[in-house]
Scaffold this motif. Structure first.
Motif, PDB file in Angstrom:
ATOM      1  N   SER A  82      -9.296  21.071 -43.420  1.00 36.25           N
ATOM      2  CA  SER A  82      -9.107  19.834 -42.664  1.00 36.25           C
ATOM      3  C   SER A  82      -7.762  19.193 -42.973  1.00 36.25           C
ATOM      4  O   SER A  82      -7.316  19.173 -44.120  1.00 36.25           O
ATOM      5  CB  SER A  82     -10.235  18.841 -42.983  1.00 36.25           C
ATOM      6  N   GLY A  83      -7.137  18.668 -41.936  1.00 35.44           N
ATOM      7  CA  GLY A  83      -5.887  17.948 -42.105  1.00 35.44           C
ATOM      8  C   GLY A  83      -6.088  16.479 -42.385  1.00 35.44           C
ATOM      9  O   GLY A  83      -5.121  15.724 -42.440  1.00 35.44           O
ATOM     10  N   ARG A  84      -7.324  16.077 -42.582  1.00 36.53           N
ATOM     11  CA  ARG A  84      -7.624  14.668 -42.872  1.00 36.53           C
ATOM     12  C   ARG A  84      -8.858  14.585 -43.752  1.00 36.53           C
ATOM     13  O   ARG A  84      -9.678  15.509 -43.795  1.00 36.53           O
ATOM     14  CB  ARG A  84      -7.872  13.896 -41.574  1.00 36.53           C
ATOM     15  N   PRO A  85      -9.040  13.481 -44.485  1.00 41.29           N
ATOM     16  CA  PRO A  85     -10.274  13.304 -45.257  1.00 41.29           C
ATOM     17  C   PRO A  85     -11.443  13.022 -44.331  1.00 41.29           C
ATOM     18  O   PRO A  85     -11.258  12.712 -43.145  1.00 41.29           O
ATOM     19  CB  PRO A  85      -9.967  12.096 -46.145  1.00 41.29           C
ATOM     20  N   LEU A  86     -12.638  13.131 -44.855  1.00 39.49           N
ATOM     21  CA  LEU A  86     -13.823  12.834 -44.055  1.00 39.49           C
ATOM     22  C   LEU A  86     -13.914  11.347 -43.747  1.00 39.49           C
ATOM     23  O   LEU A  86     -13.540  10.497 -44.562  1.00 39.49           O
ATOM     24  CB  LEU A  86     -15.084  13.269 -44.806  1.00 39.49           C
ATOM     25  N   LYS A  87     -14.418  11.028 -42.569  1.00 46.26           N
ATOM     26  CA  LYS A  87     -14.707   9.648 -42.219  1.00 46.26           C
ATOM     27  C   LYS A  87     -16.033   9.250 -42.867  1.00 46.26           C
ATOM     28  O   LYS A  87     -16.842  10.110 -43.221  1.00 46.26           O
ATOM     29  CB  LYS A  87     -14.783   9.498 -40.697  1.00 46.26           C
ATOM     30  N   PRO A  88     -16.279   7.958 -43.056  1.00 45.72           N
ATOM     31  CA  PRO A  88     -17.493   7.514 -43.757  1.00 45.72           C
ATOM     32  C   PRO A  88     -18.789   8.052 -43.163  1.00 45.72           C
ATOM     33  O   PRO A  88     -19.763   8.274 -43.877  1.00 45.72           O
ATOM     34  CB  PRO A  88     -17.422   5.984 -43.644  1.00 45.72           C
ATOM     35  N   ASN A  89     -18.811   8.265 -41.849  1.00 43.72           N
ATOM     36  CA  ASN A  89     -20.051   8.710 -41.198  1.00 43.72           C
ATOM     37  C   ASN A  89     -20.151  10.231 -41.057  1.00 43.72           C
ATOM     38  O   ASN A  89     -21.091  10.732 -40.444  1.00 43.72           O
ATOM     39  CB  ASN A  89     -20.175   8.072 -39.808  1.00 43.72           C
ATOM     40  N   GLU A  90     -19.200  10.972 -41.621  1.00 45.18           N
ATOM     41  CA  GLU A  90     -19.205  12.426 -41.497  1.00 45.18           C
ATOM     42  C   GLU A  90     -19.817  13.065 -42.742  1.00 45.18           C
ATOM     43  O   GLU A  90     -19.343  12.835 -43.857  1.00 45.18           O
ATOM     44  CB  GLU A  90     -17.786  12.960 -41.288  1.00 45.18           C
ATOM     45  N   PRO A  91     -20.860  13.882 -42.568  1.00 46.01           N
ATOM     46  CA  PRO A  91     -21.482  14.530 -43.727  1.00 46.01           C
ATOM     47  C   PRO A  91     -20.614  15.671 -44.249  1.00 46.01           C
ATOM     48  O   PRO A  91     -19.783  16.221 -43.536  1.00 46.01           O
ATOM     49  CB  PRO A  91     -22.795  15.070 -43.157  1.00 46.01           C
TER      50      PRO A  91
END
Length: 278
Positions: A82-91
């Motif tokens: 991934s080119g980005r960190p996980l969003k709060p709602n993404e498992p």
């Protein structure tokens, strides 16, 4: 022993061998940003040698960060680049992994001193349309939600506005993913677009030239000193409850041995609290 008995016993032995092999063999499916596929391909060869019976499968064409995460949530992918960190709602479980300079690259473009931020804005706004030798600049765009453009737009208000203008144009070529961008940059004389230094270093036959920015050629050292302003950071994402072999693969990718190999291609590890530049 009769021929029939021999063939029967041989067939039984083959079936048993195949069943044992299939029980032991395991495939780890990896998807996500295309700019990391070559690096993971190199590292996967070492992991497979160390783990007989385990195969790493890289999905092609690249799905991108969002597509890779959706595929993982659907149960089709085991590890996402991934080119980005996980969003709060993404498992899922995300780990910061490597960074490499984001660069402007060209096939045949002549620029003695490179660009400063004002020149970048001029190119995207079409105020500057030629290289130093008078030949036209062939700008390769990326989609509005691509990390490359988001990174560029954060450099200055002028670049942000210029890219907004460029996104409204219908005469520019648009690359669908990281690997397509490199292919288009190579094919078009006088091209200009973004890629990563790591991706260029991984291809020994590469003919693209990285362009200096603010008087500095891209390098990890320049990024770490704060002299070069553009960098891409990547994350490894696995399922919330990874299997033992998936955990073993993630552990390998974040091991000193893997980082040492990645450093040969201008990748370095980073921590979440570590700024990329000054």
């Amino acid at each position: 022993m009769s021929l029939f008995s021999f063939l029967r016993n041989s067939l039984v032995g083959l079936i048993v061998s195949l069943l044992v092999f299939n029980a032991q063999a395991e495939t780890i499916t990896v998807a996500g940003v295309g700019s990391l596929s070559p690096l993971v391909g190199v590292l996967a060869k070492t992991f497979e040698k160390q783990n007989p019976g385990v195969s790493i499968q890289l999905m092609h064409p690249p799905l991108g960060s969002n597509g890779g995460l959706r595929a993982m949530h659907a149960g089709k992918v085991d590890v996402v680049l991934s080119g980005r960190p996980l969003k709060p709602n993404e498992p899922g479980l995300a780990k910061p992994w490597v960074m490499t300079p984001l660069v402007f690259a060209s096939q045949g473009g002549k620029s003695v001193k490179g660009f400063d931020l004002a020149a970048v804005a001029d190119v995207y706004s079409a105020r500057r349309t030629q290289w130093d030798d008078g030949k036209p600049i062939r700008l390769i765009m990326r989609g509005a939600q691509e990390t490359e453009l988001i990174t560029l737009r954060a450099l200055s208000k002028e670049i942000d506005a210029a890219i907004g203008l460029a996104l409204k144009r219908d005469d520019l070529l648009v690359a669908e993913n990281d690997l397509d961008a490199v292919a288009m940059l190579r094919q078009i004389n006088g091209s200009l677009g973004t890629t990563t230094l790591g991706l260029l270093r991984l291809d020994e036959t590469n003919t693209l030239k990285a362009i200096a920015l603010n008087g500095h050629l891209p390098s990890l050292r320049a990024v770490q000193k704060g002299d070069y302003p553009m960098v891409r950071k990547y994350y490894l994402v696995s399922r919330q409850s990874p299997t033992p072999v998936h955990s073993r693969f993630i552990s390998f990718l974040t091991s000193p041995a893997a980082f040492k190999l990645a450093a040969k291609y201008e990748y370095a590890p980073f921590a979440l609290d570590e700024p990329a530049t000054k």
